[in-house]
Design an enzyme around this catalytic site. Sequence first.
Site, PDB file in Angstrom:
ATOM      1  N   CYS A  31       0.829  -1.201   0.000  1.00 18.61           N
ATOM      2  CA  CYS A  31       0.000   0.000   0.000  1.00 18.61           C
ATOM      3  C   CYS A  31       0.871   1.261   0.000  1.00 18.61           C
ATOM      4  O   CYS A  31       1.430   1.602  -1.034  1.00 18.61           O
ATOM      5  CB  CYS A  31      -0.998  -0.032   1.147  1.00 18.61           C
ATOM      6  SG  CYS A  31      -2.373   1.135   0.924  1.00 18.61           S
ATOM      7  N   HIS A  84      -3.809  -4.922   0.533  1.00 23.65           N
ATOM      8  CA  HIS A  84      -3.347  -5.294   1.876  1.00 23.65           C
ATOM      9  C   HIS A  84      -3.382  -6.816   2.047  1.00 23.65           C
ATOM     10  O   HIS A  84      -4.387  -7.376   2.491  1.00 23.65           O
ATOM     11  CB  HIS A  84      -4.238  -4.643   2.944  1.00 23.65           C
ATOM     12  CG  HIS A  84      -3.978  -3.192   3.160  1.00 23.65           C
ATOM     13  ND1 HIS A  84      -2.968  -2.732   3.978  1.00 23.65           N
ATOM     14  CD2 HIS A  84      -4.573  -2.098   2.631  1.00 23.65           C
ATOM     15  CE1 HIS A  84      -2.960  -1.410   3.964  1.00 23.65           C
ATOM     16  NE2 HIS A  84      -3.921  -1.005   3.155  1.00 23.65           N
ATOM     17  N   GLU A  88      -1.586  -8.415   4.226  1.00 25.81           N
ATOM     18  CA  GLU A  88      -1.054  -8.758   5.555  1.00 25.81           C
ATOM     19  C   GLU A  88      -2.121  -9.022   6.604  1.00 25.81           C
ATOM     20  O   GLU A  88      -1.800  -9.415   7.734  1.00 25.81           O
ATOM     21  CB  GLU A  88      -0.128  -7.634   6.048  1.00 25.81           C
ATOM     22  CG  GLU A  88      -0.805  -6.411   6.640  1.00 25.81           C
ATOM     23  CD  GLU A  88      -1.262  -5.393   5.624  1.00 25.81           C
ATOM     24  OE1 GLU A  88      -1.479  -4.233   6.015  1.00 25.81           O
ATOM     25  OE2 GLU A  88      -1.405  -5.736   4.428  1.00 25.81           O
TER      26      GLU A  88
END
Length: 243
Positions: free
Chosen positions: A87, A180, A182
């Site tokens: 990001c 994203h 993660e």
Amino acid sequence: MRVLILQHTKGEHPAAFADHVAAAGDAAHVVHLYLGEGLPDLAPFHAMMVMGGPMDVWEEDAHPWLVPEKRAIAAWVRSGRPYLGICLGHQLLVEAMGGQCAKMAVPEVGVMPMDLTEDGRADPVLSRLPGATDGPVRVMQWHGVEAVRLPADTAPLARNANCPVQAIRVGRRAWGVQFHPEITEDLCAYWMKDPGNRATAIDWLGSAEAADRFAADSEAHVPTALRNSAALYAGLREAALEG
């Protein structure tokens, strides 16, 4: 293997990537830039990961550590060592290497599909994502800035209708992803507990109900996100161990 991780805000920490690093027997050194921690000597590290954050990539007056961070990213990438930006970390890669980012007309928020380009399907890292070769890849998005001019020697690896630059490779071994990967269980809910984050989600999505649906969709997406982050880390690790 030693991984240098740059973190820009308390909430956007390595999350799943911390688990992948540990599972591989690797060591992570996290620099909390938002707390004023300085960048270490880069020489001992084999890979660099740069996380997301709510600040914009050009807000250097408000966040002066962005200036040395960009210099460090540029030096790292030019050295040929593997890099993965998430990001904001993707946007920092773009700007550090001579490209440009700008505000989106409509922010992208939600769990959405993206398609890999021909280069993406052949890429040693992005091609590992589940669904990369035979259909769209589902990812979680929360960003209002996008890359509008790419650096030299950049291959666009993924795109969708909302944002044409979802992933890139700069040179041979520097990757940036706008999404994203993660997220872990309860991470999005944790983000939404922050009043500023919740207000942003409501503003971008149009209602509190839509913001709550986004949080629920993100939670349901976690098993897929874990597979995505594991695939990305495996590719980054392999690139680092190749030397």
